[in-house]
Motif scaffolding. Structure first.
Motif, mmCIF file in Angstrom:
data_model
loop_
_atom_site.group_PDB
_atom_site.id
_atom_site.type_symbol
_atom_site.label_atom_id
_atom_site.label_comp_id
_atom_site.label_asym_id
_atom_site.label_seq_id
_atom_site.Cartn_x
_atom_site.Cartn_y
_atom_site.Cartn_z
ATOM 1 N N THR A 53 0.817 -1.211 0.000
ATOM 2 C CA THR A 53 0.000 0.000 0.000
ATOM 3 C C THR A 53 0.853 1.265 0.000
ATOM 4 O O THR A 53 2.039 1.243 0.320
ATOM 5 C CB THR A 53 -0.927 0.028 1.230
ATOM 6 N N LYS A 54 0.192 2.342 -0.335
ATOM 7 C CA LYS A 54 0.842 3.656 -0.389
ATOM 8 C C LYS A 54 1.204 4.151 1.001
ATOM 9 O O LYS A 54 2.248 4.781 1.204
ATOM 10 C CB LYS A 54 -0.077 4.647 -1.092
ATOM 11 N N LYS A 81 -10.253 2.209 3.345
ATOM 12 C CA LYS A 81 -10.039 3.031 2.146
ATOM 13 C C LYS A 81 -8.546 3.217 1.870
ATOM 14 O O LYS A 81 -8.068 4.315 1.614
ATOM 15 C CB LYS A 81 -10.741 4.382 2.282
ATOM 16 N N PHE A 82 -7.825 2.105 1.943
ATOM 17 C CA PHE A 82 -6.395 2.111 1.658
ATOM 18 C C PHE A 82 -6.173 2.265 0.152
ATOM 19 O O PHE A 82 -7.089 2.104 -0.665
ATOM 20 C CB PHE A 82 -5.757 0.817 2.167
ATOM 21 N N VAL A 83 -4.935 2.542 -0.216
ATOM 22 C CA VAL A 83 -4.551 2.674 -1.621
ATOM 23 C C VAL A 83 -3.509 1.597 -1.912
ATOM 24 O O VAL A 83 -2.383 1.672 -1.413
ATOM 25 C CB VAL A 83 -3.985 4.072 -1.927
ATOM 26 N N GLY A 84 -3.882 0.590 -2.698
ATOM 27 C CA GLY A 84 -2.954 -0.478 -3.006
ATOM 28 C C GLY A 84 -3.632 -1.832 -3.016
ATOM 29 O O GLY A 84 -4.814 -1.960 -3.370
ATOM 30 N N LEU A 85 -2.875 -2.851 -2.606
ATOM 31 C CA LEU A 85 -3.336 -4.240 -2.618
ATOM 32 C C LEU A 85 -3.423 -4.777 -1.203
ATOM 33 O O LEU A 85 -2.524 -4.566 -0.389
ATOM 34 C CB LEU A 85 -2.364 -5.101 -3.435
ATOM 35 N N GLY A 86 -4.509 -5.496 -0.918
ATOM 36 C CA GLY A 86 -4.670 -6.188 0.349
ATOM 37 C C GLY A 86 -5.036 -7.647 0.108
ATOM 38 O O GLY A 86 -5.926 -7.933 -0.705
ATOM 39 N N VAL A 87 -4.338 -8.557 0.769
ATOM 40 C CA VAL A 87 -4.645 -9.987 0.701
ATOM 41 C C VAL A 87 -5.030 -10.426 2.110
ATOM 42 O O VAL A 87 -4.245 -10.255 3.057
ATOM 43 C CB VAL A 87 -3.446 -10.800 0.177
ATOM 44 N N PHE A 88 -6.220 -10.986 2.258
ATOM 45 C CA PHE A 88 -6.784 -11.262 3.576
ATOM 46 C C PHE A 88 -6.911 -12.760 3.826
ATOM 47 O O PHE A 88 -7.435 -13.489 2.980
ATOM 48 C CB PHE A 88 -8.156 -10.604 3.704
ATOM 49 N N VAL A 89 -6.425 -13.184 4.987
ATOM 50 C CA VAL A 89 -6.652 -14.546 5.471
ATOM 51 C C VAL A 89 -7.700 -14.430 6.573
ATOM 52 O O VAL A 89 -7.383 -14.179 7.736
ATOM 53 C CB VAL A 89 -5.351 -15.188 5.984
ATOM 54 N N ASP A 90 -8.948 -14.562 6.184
ATOM 55 C CA ASP A 90 -10.091 -14.314 7.072
ATOM 56 C C ASP A 90 -10.512 -15.623 7.724
ATOM 57 O O ASP A 90 -10.852 -16.586 7.033
ATOM 58 C CB ASP A 90 -11.236 -13.709 6.260
ATOM 59 N N THR A 91 -10.497 -15.653 9.053
ATOM 60 C CA THR A 91 -10.812 -16.897 9.764
ATOM 61 C C THR A 91 -12.195 -16.895 10.400
ATOM 62 O O THR A 91 -12.622 -17.928 10.932
ATOM 63 C CB THR A 91 -9.765 -17.152 10.870
ATOM 64 N N VAL A 143 -4.014 -6.302 -13.448
ATOM 65 C CA VAL A 143 -3.905 -5.573 -12.179
ATOM 66 C C VAL A 143 -2.777 -4.548 -12.309
ATOM 67 O O VAL A 143 -1.641 -4.902 -12.636
ATOM 68 C CB VAL A 143 -3.631 -6.529 -11.008
ATOM 69 N N ARG A 144 -3.076 -3.302 -12.065
ATOM 70 C CA ARG A 144 -2.104 -2.220 -12.224
ATOM 71 C C ARG A 144 -1.755 -1.652 -10.848
ATOM 72 O O ARG A 144 -2.594 -1.018 -10.208
ATOM 73 C CB ARG A 144 -2.664 -1.126 -13.137
ATOM 74 N N LEU A 145 -0.527 -1.910 -10.423
ATOM 75 C CA LEU A 145 -0.058 -1.443 -9.118
ATOM 76 C C LEU A 145 1.111 -0.487 -9.314
ATOM 77 O O LEU A 145 2.081 -0.833 -10.004
ATOM 78 C CB LEU A 145 0.376 -2.619 -8.243
ATOM 79 N N PRO A 146 1.057 0.691 -8.727
ATOM 80 C CA PRO A 146 2.197 1.620 -8.820
ATOM 81 C C PRO A 146 3.398 1.090 -8.067
ATOM 82 O O PRO A 146 3.290 0.233 -7.185
ATOM 83 C CB PRO A 146 1.658 2.907 -8.174
ATOM 84 N N ARG A 147 4.550 1.609 -8.416
ATOM 85 C CA ARG A 147 5.773 1.295 -7.679
ATOM 86 C C ARG A 147 5.964 2.321 -6.562
ATOM 87 O O ARG A 147 5.401 3.404 -6.583
ATOM 88 C CB ARG A 147 6.969 1.282 -8.626
ATOM 89 N N GLY A 148 6.787 1.956 -5.574
ATOM 90 C CA GLY A 148 7.059 2.862 -4.472
ATOM 91 C C GLY A 148 6.150 2.694 -3.277
ATOM 92 O O GLY A 148 6.146 3.541 -2.377
ATOM 93 N N PHE A 171 0.017 5.428 -11.669
ATOM 94 C CA PHE A 171 0.100 6.228 -10.446
ATOM 95 C C PHE A 171 -1.065 5.980 -9.493
ATOM 96 O O PHE A 171 -1.099 6.548 -8.405
ATOM 97 C CB PHE A 171 0.161 7.719 -10.810
ATOM 98 N N LEU A 172 -2.019 5.140 -9.898
ATOM 99 C CA LEU A 172 -3.142 4.808 -9.037
ATOM 100 C C LEU A 172 -3.537 3.366 -9.305
ATOM 101 O O LEU A 172 -3.620 2.945 -10.462
ATOM 102 C CB LEU A 172 -4.332 5.742 -9.320
ATOM 103 N N PRO A 173 -3.752 2.565 -8.247
ATOM 104 C CA PRO A 173 -4.107 1.156 -8.456
ATOM 105 C C PRO A 173 -5.426 1.017 -9.208
ATOM 106 O O PRO A 173 -6.373 1.787 -9.004
ATOM 107 C CB PRO A 173 -4.226 0.610 -7.032
ATOM 108 N N SER A 174 -5.492 0.012 -10.070
ATOM 109 C CA SER A 174 -6.714 -0.265 -10.819
ATOM 110 C C SER A 174 -6.659 -1.696 -11.330
ATOM 111 O O SER A 174 -5.619 -2.351 -11.291
ATOM 112 C CB SER A 174 -6.883 0.706 -11.995
#
Length: 359
Positions: free
Chosen positions: A135-136, A150-160, A254-259, A301-304
């Motif tokens: 994330t940013k 409302k994060f900016v980026g990618l989230g991977v969830f292990v939901d139990t 999947v388009r993820l910015p660098r940084g 410059f923005l995840p999409s």
């Protein structure tokens, strides 16, 4: 009679020195190969990977701390143990996170996560799970598995914990039995800062995909790998003790910015579990691209996600400066005066024409 040639003393000393030097070089080469510093081919003719230590973490966790030289920071109730980093203990209302301090500017990468989730809770009496982030923003506590909403980026969830299943009436109204999910459940979400994670529906409205992953209270190691290559997101898991990767999620476009920053977080509520991170290993993947792919894979410059409409972020207008406000008022007055003058001229001409009509 043959005469045996006996090497002189200097020759024997030089040969022993050469053998020792060759042995040292061979030992150094073996150590480098064993440490993962050298390249390793992932798939024939396609990808080589290099371990990036500035984005990786393993025992004895020397890079974790609060000093300026630390590569990883702890937050909340997270603590460093000898064999793992515990994000949250098996206690109610705890929250913890682990964040990399170094932004990642790799184009193609693979993150391998060695984790363990365990506790005393019985079936459906444990929670809530953990998340892996790219994330940013970093070190921002919040309600989404211990991170901000409302994060900016990618989230991977292990939901139990199945929140939605606890609302049986609502579930019957919204969904048919064929789409019910079995927990624990792994899902992924890409956000540009405009979406909220829906806890009551376990993130279903915004997930890119998911799979069932029985990961609690296992007596063998559990792994998760997130691979991002040529804007193709792949998530696999090794949770059966067979040392084999099993597909979970695969999403193209999947388009993820660098940084952005890598991190992991967890939260407990009325129910709890131990959420442990044993290691995080990030590999840089070197991939050949055609000229056409180079044009398509330009910097973003923005995840999409292709073919997935995300609400656009409307940035607030910056406040006007004093000079800008003065110019707006000034030209508004000038325009008003000009309009009044034009109106008076037209009115006088209309009156003159009316008088001539009467005469």
């Amino acid at each position: 009679m043959a005469v045996a040639l006996v090497p002189s003393g200097w020759w024997q000393r030089w040969r022993r020195r050469l053998s020792a030097r060759d042995g040292s070089r061979m030992l150094l080469l073996l150590l480098l190969l064993g440490s993962g510093q050298g390249p390793r081919q992932v798939r024939a003719g396609q990808t080589f990977e290099y371990l990036k230590r500035e984005h990786s973490l393993s025992k004895p966790y020397q890079g974790v701390g609060t000093s300026s030289s630390s590569l990883w920071n702890l937050m909340g109730n997270a603590m460093v143990m000898t064999q793992y980093i515990r994000l949250t203990p098996d206690m109610q209302s705890k929250q913890g996170a682990l964040w990399n301090r170094v932004p990642c500017f790799l184009r193609d990468w693979e993150l391998q996560v060695h984790f363990k989730i365990h506790g005393q809770g019985k079936k459906n009496l444990h929670g809530d799970g953990l998340a892996i982030w790219y994330t940013k923003d970093r070190m921002q506590p919040g309600p989404v598995f211990g991170n901000m909403d409302k994060f900016v980026g990618l989230g991977v969830f292990v939901d139990t914990y199945p929140n939605e299943e606890k609302q049986q009436e609502a579930q019957k109204r919204r969904y048919s039995p064929r789409v019910q999910r079995v927990f624990p459940y792994i899902s992924a979400m890409v956000n540009n800062g405009s979406l909220s994670y829906d806890h009551e529906r376990d993130g279903r409205p915004t997930e890119l995909g998911g799979c069932t992953a029985i990961v609690r209270n296992l007596h063998y190691d559990t792994f998760l790998v997130i691979r991002y290559v040529k804007r193709h997101l792949t998530i696999m898991m090794d949770i059966d003790g067979k040392h084999e990767w099993r597909d979970c999620i695969e999403v193209p476009g999947v388009r993820l910015p660098r940084g952005y920053y890598f991190g992991t977080s967890s939260i407990t509520g009325d129910l709890s579990d131990n959420h442990d991170i044993i290691s995080l290993k990030l590999f840089e993947l070197t991939v050949e691209r055609t000229p056409e792919e180079e044009k398509l894979h330009r910097e973003v410059f923005l995840p999409s996600v292709d073919n997935m409409k995300l609400p656009e972020m409307t940035a607030p207008l910056p406040p006007l400066s004093g000079l800008a406000l003065f110019l707006i008022v000034f030209f508004s007055l000038v325009f008003s005066v000009f309009a009044i003058v034009i109106g008076l001229i037209l009115y006088n001409k209309w009156q003159d024409q009316s008088r001539k009509r009467f005469y």
